[in-house]
Design an enzyme around this catalytic site. Structure first.
Site, PDB file in Angstrom:
ATOM      1  N   THR A  93       0.960  -1.323  -0.047  1.00  0.00           N
ATOM      2  CA  THR A  93      -0.043   0.085  -0.024  1.00  0.00           C
ATOM      3  C   THR A  93       0.802   1.057  -0.047  1.00  0.00           C
ATOM      4  OG1 THR A  93      -1.960  -1.077   0.848  1.00  0.00           O
ATOM      5  CG2 THR A  93      -1.648   1.305   1.420  1.00  0.00           C
ATOM      6  N   ASN A 100      -5.661  -9.137  -7.974  1.00  0.00           N
ATOM      7  CA  ASN A 100      -5.688  -9.771  -6.755  1.00  0.00           C
ATOM      8  C   ASN A 100      -6.765 -10.703  -6.552  1.00  0.00           C
ATOM      9  OD1 ASN A 100      -6.678  -7.013  -6.677  1.00  0.00           O
ATOM     10  ND2 ASN A 100      -7.310  -7.583  -4.464  1.00  0.00           N
ATOM     11  N   GLN A 133       0.628  -9.277  -6.238  1.00  0.00           N
ATOM     12  CA  GLN A 133       0.276 -10.445  -6.756  1.00  0.00           C
ATOM     13  C   GLN A 133       0.930 -11.155  -7.537  1.00  0.00           C
ATOM     14  OE1 GLN A 133      -2.188 -12.054  -4.761  1.00  0.00           O
ATOM     15  NE2 GLN A 133      -2.839 -10.499  -3.866  1.00  0.00           N
ATOM     16  N   SER A 188       5.273  -6.764  -2.015  1.00  0.00           N
ATOM     17  CA  SER A 188       4.926  -6.879  -0.825  1.00  0.00           C
ATOM     18  C   SER A 188       5.646  -8.167  -0.168  1.00  0.00           C
ATOM     19  CB  SER A 188       3.524  -7.006  -0.402  1.00  0.00           C
ATOM     20  OG  SER A 188       3.156  -7.444   0.895  1.00  0.00           O
ATOM     21  N   THR A 209      14.610   5.403  10.409  1.00  0.00           N
ATOM     22  CA  THR A 209      15.496   4.185  10.541  1.00  0.00           C
ATOM     23  C   THR A 209      14.599   3.089   9.944  1.00  0.00           C
ATOM     24  OG1 THR A 209      16.143   5.048  12.550  1.00  0.00           O
ATOM     25  CG2 THR A 209      16.593   2.978  12.388  1.00  0.00           C
ATOM     26  N   CYS A 251     -19.823  -8.422   1.212  1.00  0.00           N
ATOM     27  CA  CYS A 251     -20.733  -8.791   2.230  1.00  0.00           C
ATOM     28  C   CYS A 251     -19.913  -9.245   3.479  1.00  0.00           C
ATOM     29  CB  CYS A 251     -21.780 -10.075   2.084  1.00  0.00           C
ATOM     30  SG  CYS A 251     -23.022 -10.313   3.162  1.00  0.00           S
TER      31      CYS A 251
END
Lengths: 388, 127
Positions: free
Chosen positions: A72, A151, A179, A199, A237, A324
């Site tokens: 992200t 994804n 992905q 990632s 850092t 949902c």
């Protein structure tokens, strides 16, 4: 109860060698890589080694890797950083309808800053068409951000063709490869992109670490200001345990990729064939132009969350495009963009394979799905077995 | 999202699933395009709900509330059944996640429609 994890698209278990390297980093190599003394130099060696390994996985130079807190942040850095740096040249950005929210929402944020965003449509397989892209190009276009692999449905986008066309016009190209890296060969020069997000936790590394590849010479403003770390593009850092873990995960991914891709593609196709043999099931995404780990299917007359819950009761971890489960009744925007009717899209199930997946697990899951879908359909008022 | 043990239990072993050949009334609410669908069949004898069955296209909460609602309403008079609300069904299930309260808790509404259907048929028969 038997446990089967088929949600590697969400996250992967940390490889034991990765965990061991991280613990050693925490316990024995705590130095700050910016320090001049021996402790610092020791840490710096680990930082350099990790950077080299991550760069090698995507065919980049180590100095083109900026470590971030994950995919992200890498997406935000690329999109906001490049668009803001290029503002004087133009204010138009092109993306696609099936991007991850890390890209889509960042583009929306740019819109509020006065940028114009073109969201390219996709076809029934979830693929962007090069002629749509060509038509969207303008004089003021400064950035293109289109994901390498989706994804939800795993569809691979024609990034190479898009990049070639964009580069010919001097437009900067970013791709979210979260992905695809570690699943299919990804080479920044082969693809021709300027920026690429990765990632660690999708490739058996830890969460909270990722990177942005930035081609040498690419203009980009930083998101944060502070120290000189990461060539001043990402001050602060370094997250050393995360970076060290990412480095080991990248080295393992590079080593295992050819054999794993072959093994998982076979298992994926076994799972797809088994699902399509069941009644009223459709495969979402491209039959072949998809990452080796992804299976996404819609089960007519069934709601996705009920399916997930029933699978969970049987020890099978999967996910659903059905929002949902994410707290809204809207079906997956990715499936809707592919033209799938909402009532069908609501019955979607994503199964993502990984290193631990075996043929035996696939066959077990197919058996359970056959049982569960029959039970849920018998319960569904939309299902009339006489009509099929 | 966390479901109560009761929701999971009713989802896993739903009671009263199905339809009837000669129901006294049928009620259906929802739309598959934008939400869940629940259909309830009832039989009524001597002003009491003798039997209730449901079918649901929807998430775990929707299925569990169909199961719970049809359990709760059996043997109740028409007036008692009309007093059963979505909130009472959710309460009997040990609560539902907030996002599920409106979109997936449709059983009581479907039941009320089934009763309306029954009452309309009664009126038609009398006429």
């Amino acid at each position: 109860m038997k446990q089967v994890y088929l949600d590697h698209g969400a996250t992967t278990p940390v490889n034991p060698d990765v965990a061991a390297a991280m613990i050693a980093c925490l316990q024995d190599h705590f130095g700050n890589p910016s320090s001049l003394h021996g402790f610092g130099r020791d840490a710096k060696q680990f930082l350099d080694e990790a950077r080299t390994n991550v760069a090698a996985l995507i065919g980049a130079h180590p100095e083109e890797i900026i470590f971030t807190s994950g995919g992200t942040e890498a997406d935000n850095m690329a999109i906001l950083g490049v668009a803001r740096a290029m503002r004087k040249k133009g204010n138009h950005v092109i993306t696609s309808a099936v991007e991850h929210h890390a890209v889509l929402d960042t583009c929306l944020a740019l819109q509020k800053e006065g940028f114009e965003i073109t969201v390219l449509p996709v076809d029934a397989y979830g693929q962007v068409h090069i002629d749509d892209f060509e038509r969207a190009l303008r004089e003021e276009t400064v950035l293109v951000t289109i994901m390498h692999a989706n994804n939800e449905v795993g569809t691979i986008q024609p990034i190479k063709e898009i990049a070639r066309m964009a580069k010919a016009k001097g437009i900067i190209v970013h791709t979210d490869a979260v992905q695809s890296v570690g699943k299919i060969p990804v080479d920044v020069n082969e693809l021709g992109v300027d920026l690429l997000s990765v990632s660690a936790h999708k490739i058996y590394g830890p969460k909270g670490i990722g990177c942005l590849y930035v081609r040498k010479g690419t203009k980009m403003l930083p998101l944060m200001y502070g120290g000189g770390q990461e060539r001043q593009r990402r001050p602060g850092t370094e997250n050393m345990p995360g970076i060290v873990g990412f480095g080991v995960a990248a080295a393992i991914a590079a080593r295992e990729l050819p054999a794993e891709m072959d093994r998982l593609t076979k298992l994926r196709d076994r799972l797809i064939a088994g699902l399509l043999a069941l009644p009223a099931v459709r495969l979402n995404g491209h039959p072949t132009e998809r990452v080796s780990i992804n299976v996404n299917a819609c089960f007519h007359y069934i709601e996705g969350e009920a399916l997930l819950l029933a699978l969970d009761m049987r020890g099978i971890a999967a996910s659903s495009g059905s929002a949902c489960s994410a707290g809204s009744m809207d079906p997956s925007y990715v499936l809707l963009a592919m033209g799938i009717p909402p009532e069908i899209a609501r019955g979607s199930l994503r199964l993502t394979l990984g290193r631990g997946t075996t043929a035996e697990q696939i066959d077990y899951v197919l058996g359970v799905i056959a049982e569960i879908t029959e039970k849920l359909r018998a319960m569904s008022p939309l299902y009339n077995p006489n009509k099929g | 999202m966390e479901y109560s043990a009761k929701v999971i239990e009713h989802f896993t072993n739903p009671r009263n699933v199905g339809e009837m050949d000669n129901p006294s009334g049928v009620g259906e609410v929802g739309s598959p395009v934008c939400g869940d669908v629940t259909r309830i069949h009832i039989t009524v004898e001597n002003n009491r709900i003798k039997e209730a069955k449901f079918r649901t296209f929807g998430c775990g909460a929707a299925i569990a509330s169909g199961s719970m609602c049809t359990e709760m309403v059996k043997g109740k008079t028409i007036d008692e059944a009309l007093a059963l609300t979505d909130e009472l069904v959710a309460e009997a299930l040990g609560g539902l996640p907030a996002v599920k309260m409106h979109c997936s808790n449709l059983a009581a509404e479907a039941l009320h429609k089934a009763i309306e259907d029954y009452q309309a048929k009664q009126v038609a028969e009398e006429a």
